[in-house]
Design a protein around this motif. Structure first.
Motif, PDB file in Angstrom:
ATOM      1  N   TRP A 460      35.008  23.161 103.120  1.00 59.61           N
ATOM      2  CA  TRP A 460      35.641  23.378 101.813  1.00 59.61           C
ATOM      3  C   TRP A 460      34.659  23.119 100.668  1.00 59.61           C
ATOM      4  O   TRP A 460      34.590  23.893  99.710  1.00 59.61           O
ATOM      5  N   VAL A 461      33.866  22.037 100.765  1.00 64.46           N
ATOM      6  CA  VAL A 461      32.903  21.701  99.704  1.00 64.46           C
ATOM      7  C   VAL A 461      31.923  22.855  99.493  1.00 64.46           C
ATOM      8  O   VAL A 461      31.608  23.231  98.356  1.00 64.46           O
ATOM      9  N   ARG A 462      31.437  23.431 100.571  1.00 61.35           N
ATOM     10  CA  ARG A 462      30.441  24.504 100.452  1.00 61.35           C
ATOM     11  C   ARG A 462      31.007  25.740  99.745  1.00 61.35           C
ATOM     12  O   ARG A 462      30.257  26.484  99.126  1.00 61.35           O
ATOM     13  N   LYS A 463      32.308  25.927  99.815  1.00 58.32           N
ATOM     14  CA  LYS A 463      32.920  27.088  99.183  1.00 58.32           C
ATOM     15  C   LYS A 463      33.444  26.781  97.777  1.00 58.32           C
ATOM     16  O   LYS A 463      33.847  27.703  97.059  1.00 58.32           O
ATOM     17  N   ASN A 464      33.468  25.520  97.395  1.00 55.59           N
ATOM     18  CA  ASN A 464      34.115  25.144  96.140  1.00 55.59           C
ATOM     19  C   ASN A 464      33.236  24.269  95.254  1.00 55.59           C
ATOM     20  O   ASN A 464      33.724  23.438  94.506  1.00 55.59           O
ATOM     21  N   THR A 465      31.924  24.464  95.358  1.00 54.00           N
ATOM     22  CA  THR A 465      30.986  23.718  94.521  1.00 54.00           C
ATOM     23  C   THR A 465      30.943  24.316  93.119  1.00 54.00           C
ATOM     24  O   THR A 465      30.780  25.536  92.954  1.00 54.00           O
ATOM     25  N   LEU A 466      31.078  23.450  92.105  1.00 52.83           N
ATOM     26  CA  LEU A 466      30.995  23.885  90.710  1.00 52.83           C
ATOM     27  C   LEU A 466      29.587  23.751  90.163  1.00 52.83           C
ATOM     28  O   LEU A 466      29.083  24.632  89.469  1.00 52.83           O
ATOM     29  N   GLN A 467      28.947  22.600  90.460  1.00 56.22           N
ATOM     30  CA  GLN A 467      27.577  22.345  89.996  1.00 56.22           C
ATOM     31  C   GLN A 467      26.857  21.510  91.039  1.00 56.22           C
ATOM     32  O   GLN A 467      27.488  20.810  91.844  1.00 56.22           O
ATOM     33  N   ARG A 468      25.517  21.548  90.992  1.00 50.67           N
ATOM     34  CA  ARG A 468      24.694  20.708  91.856  1.00 50.67           C
ATOM     35  C   ARG A 468      23.835  19.787  91.004  1.00 50.67           C
ATOM     36  O   ARG A 468      23.250  20.213  90.012  1.00 50.67           O
ATOM     37  N   PHE A 469      23.762  18.533  91.408  1.00 47.23           N
ATOM     38  CA  PHE A 469      22.904  17.550  90.768  1.00 47.23           C
ATOM     39  C   PHE A 469      22.059  16.916  91.877  1.00 47.23           C
ATOM     40  O   PHE A 469      22.434  15.880  92.441  1.00 47.23           O
ATOM     41  N   GLY A 470      20.936  17.571  92.225  1.00 49.58           N
ATOM     42  CA  GLY A 470      20.157  17.109  93.373  1.00 49.58           C
ATOM     43  C   GLY A 470      21.006  17.232  94.627  1.00 49.58           C
ATOM     44  O   GLY A 470      21.572  18.297  94.916  1.00 49.58           O
ATOM     45  N   PRO A 471      21.153  16.134  95.388  1.00 46.19           N
ATOM     46  CA  PRO A 471      21.937  16.208  96.627  1.00 46.19           C
ATOM     47  C   PRO A 471      23.449  16.137  96.398  1.00 46.19           C
ATOM     48  O   PRO A 471      24.226  16.270  97.343  1.00 46.19           O
ATOM     49  N   VAL A 472      23.859  15.901  95.148  1.00 46.43           N
ATOM     50  CA  VAL A 472      25.283  15.715  94.841  1.00 46.43           C
ATOM     51  C   VAL A 472      25.880  17.031  94.340  1.00 46.43           C
ATOM     52  O   VAL A 472      25.273  17.749  93.544  1.00 46.43           O
ATOM     53  N   ARG A 473      27.104  17.327  94.798  1.00 47.92           N
ATOM     54  CA  ARG A 473      27.810  18.523  94.344  1.00 47.92           C
ATOM     55  C   ARG A 473      29.091  18.131  93.615  1.00 47.92           C
ATOM     56  O   ARG A 473      29.878  17.317  94.124  1.00 47.92           O
ATOM     57  N   GLN A 474      29.281  18.718  92.448  1.00 45.72           N
ATOM     58  CA  GLN A 474      30.574  18.608  91.791  1.00 45.72           C
ATOM     59  C   GLN A 474      31.487  19.668  92.378  1.00 45.72           C
ATOM     60  O   GLN A 474      31.100  20.834  92.525  1.00 45.72           O
ATOM     61  N   VAL A 475      32.712  19.262  92.745  1.00 43.82           N
ATOM     62  CA  VAL A 475      33.632  20.185  93.402  1.00 43.82           C
ATOM     63  C   VAL A 475      34.908  20.332  92.584  1.00 43.82           C
ATOM     64  O   VAL A 475      35.193  19.539  91.684  1.00 43.82           O
ATOM     65  N   ARG A 476      35.665  21.355  92.927  1.00 48.12           N
ATOM     66  CA  ARG A 476      36.945  21.561  92.246  1.00 48.12           C
ATOM     67  C   ARG A 476      37.868  20.362  92.551  1.00 48.12           C
ATOM     68  O   ARG A 476      38.000  19.964  93.709  1.00 48.12           O
ATOM     69  N   PRO A 477      38.535  19.839  91.544  1.00 46.12           N
ATOM     70  CA  PRO A 477      39.431  18.693  91.774  1.00 46.12           C
ATOM     71  C   PRO A 477      40.759  19.139  92.374  1.00 46.12           C
ATOM     72  O   PRO A 477      41.775  19.242  91.687  1.00 46.12           O
ATOM     73  N   GLU A 478      40.744  19.363  93.694  1.00 43.18           N
ATOM     74  CA  GLU A 478      41.923  19.932  94.345  1.00 43.18           C
ATOM     75  C   GLU A 478      42.481  19.078  95.478  1.00 43.18           C
ATOM     76  O   GLU A 478      43.560  19.376  95.989  1.00 43.18           O
ATOM     77  N   HIS A 479      41.747  18.015  95.873  1.00 39.37           N
ATOM     78  CA  HIS A 479      42.183  17.239  97.040  1.00 39.37           C
ATOM     79  C   HIS A 479      42.410  15.772  96.683  1.00 39.37           C
ATOM     80  O   HIS A 479      41.603  15.151  95.993  1.00 39.37           O
ATOM     81  N   VAL A 480      43.507  15.238  97.202  1.00 43.21           N
ATOM     82  CA  VAL A 480      43.880  13.841  96.973  1.00 43.21           C
ATOM     83  C   VAL A 480      43.675  13.053  98.266  1.00 43.21           C
ATOM     84  O   VAL A 480      44.050  13.511  99.356  1.00 43.21           O
TER      85      VAL A 480
END
Length: 531
Positions: A460-480
């Protein structure tokens, strides 16, 4: 070094305890004594200080491999381990060597005082003369990341098998603040040493968690002592040879951090060893763990902290009295002797017995356990009255009956790949709660999910990445996710204003919409209640 690298590979490639013990025992029988000593040091966490930054090592490895640095940097998160990445990209060695583990560690430590040119030359020379497994081990020593899947108990068992010495005696000898600079193999393992014996703690007796089992499965409640499970630092306080020594469960000598205990040499008889919990105390009740945490990492404690958070030892066991080892005696006897000993100390001494929790039935005890947080405790300890003080974790005699953790439903907003066997998965996550219409990050967590769930969230993360900061990915806020934690404290360093103790993912809340996640106000309410 070749022998040590082969041992490392053997241990790393098997999960069978007997094979690990046999391999270690053979090594301890045949390796040079200096190498045996360094192996015991490395396997017990006594690693050489890192002399070279990982940035330099990455640059030198890419240069020697003839690849651009960006390609190395892209490879690193895929492999998940810097030492292994370097070992994999380097070309075949140009020469060989017959140097021992001690020889290489001596050279590595000499790099502390060398300039960058000399350091690079020494590291490249080592890489050029080592095969792949040796390079991996050497790189782990270089990066300060040397760890191996061997517990101290396994290492002690192997030493006993190799030397014919008593395992309990060896476990005691391996405790303390020794290093290969301060002792030899013969002095540590074979020779009597009065000075070392004076300060040496005993191996700690550890408990198992009840893990959902009902306490009445343990038999009659009258066979058990109950104590509060305090939220402090487990420690042994030793009075021998007219001095006081304070040791943590992690075998760190902490005497200088707790000057409150210095006067115990005049209050307790020589040859006293106590096991208990070091707690910040206001005179009547424990203070939050956060008050104690301010002392950790300090060599000396400023007067302000001594005034704000004085500590005491709530002692729950007496391991040695007037030089007599009491560990084989029943807990009921050790506890009676502990109470007599501490009743004779002054009322203002920084030590007192940890109170036993009186109970007539298991149901009584369950009701008392529910009040643990009101006492700044984590739950209860259950200890069989006739139990000896054994070394390490032995199932059946001591149990932790902890409260259920605090929890908060939170939204995942960042993801990062893991390391080692999880290098290809996203396993490290940042979570946030609502503050009005904004999501405010408040904690990170990386454990608690199954391998299948990690694979699912990775896809899911690989398909829903918004931005990359080095090794960190910002993802859509969809999971609790439901985040479990043991405690909460104020923290000016965090945007949320709070810090959690031992956060982990309890479960993935597929059933919960993002809008129903927790709020910053919920955290502040928890902080007011439990902080």
């Amino acid at each position: 070094m070749k022998r040590f690298a082969a041992l490392y590979a053997m241990i790393d490639q098997t999960t069978k305890t007997t094979r690990k013990v046999d391999a270690l025992a053979e090594y301890f029988r045949t390796a040079p004594e200096d190498d045996r000593l360094w192996t015991m040091a490395l396997f017990s966490g006594r690693r050489p200080r890192r002399a070279i930054t990982t940035t330099r090592l990455r640059e030198w490895a890419a240069d020697r491999a003839g690849i651009p640095l960006w390609l190395f940097e892209e490879s690193y998160p895929i492999v998940g381990d810097l030492a292994e990445t370097i070992a994999l990209v380097l070309p075949a060695p140009k020469a060989d060597h017959a140097d021992s583990l001690t020889d290489w560690i001596t050279r590595l430590r000499a790099l502390d005082d060398a300039d960058d040119t000399a350091r690079k030359s020494a590291v490249l020379d080592a890489w050029d003369r080592m095969e792949a497994t040796e390079r991996l081990v050497f790189n782990k020593l270089l990066t300060g990341g040397f760890r191996v899947g061997v517990s101290r108990k396994l290492m002690t068992r192997a030493l006993a098998q190799a030397t014919g010495r008593d395992e309990a005696d060896l476990a005691h000898r391996l405790m303390g603040d020794w290093t290969p600079d301060t002792t030899t193999y013969r002095d540590l393992i074979e020779a009597p040493d009065a000075a070392a014996e004076a300060s040496r703690p005993y191996p700690f007796c550890l408990a198992h968690g009840l893990d959902g089992a009902a306490p009445d499965s343990l038999g009659p409640n009258g066979d058990w002592y109950a104590e509060w499970k305090w939220d402090g630092i487990r420690g042994q306080v030793i009075v021998r040879a007219g001095e006081v020594f304070v040791w943590s469960r992690g075998e760190e000598l902490m005497t200088d951090r707790f000057p409150e205990f210095a006067g115990l040499a005049g209050m307790l008889p020589d040859g006293t060893v106590l096991d208990g919990e070091i707690l910040p105390f206001d005179g009547e009740n424990p203070l939050p763990f956060n008050a104690l945490q301010k002392r950790l990492g300090r060599k000396t404690v400023p007067a302000r902290l001594l005034r704000e958070a004085p500590v005491i030892l709530l002692a729950y066991d007496l391991l040695e009295e007037r030089g007599e080892d009491l560990r084989a005696r029943a807990l009921s006897e050790r506890r009676a002797r502990l109470d007599r000993l501490l009743n004779a100390t002054p009322p203002d001494s920084p030590i007192r017995p940890s109170p036993l929790v009186a109970h007539d039935t298991w149901e009584d005890l369950a009701r008392l356990r529910a009040t643990s947080r009101d006492r700044r405790a984590e739950g209860l300890m259950l200890k069989r009255r006739d139990s000896a003080y054994h070394a390490g974790r032995k199932k059946g005699d001591w149990w932790k009956w902890k409260l259920d953790p605090l929890t908060m439903d939170a939204v995942m907003i960042y993801a990062q790949q893991g390391h080692g066997r999880r290098a290809n998965l996203f396993t490290d996550f940042t979570f946030a709660v609502w503050d009005g219409n904004d999501l405010v990050p408040f904690t990170k967590a990386y454990s608690g999910l199954t391998d299948a769930e990690f694979r699912q969230i990775t896809a899911w993360v690989r398909k829903n990445t918004l931005q990359r900061f080095g090794p960190v990915r910002q993802v859509r806020p969809e999971h609790v996710f439901e985040i479990a934690f043991e405690g909460i404290a104020p923290s000016p360093r965090h945007k949320s204003g709070v810090a959690l103790r031992f956060p982990r993912m309890k479960r993935w809340r597929h059933d919960k919409p993002v809008q129903e996640a927790g709020t910053l106000a919920d955290l502040k309410e928890m902080l007011a209640q439990y902080g």
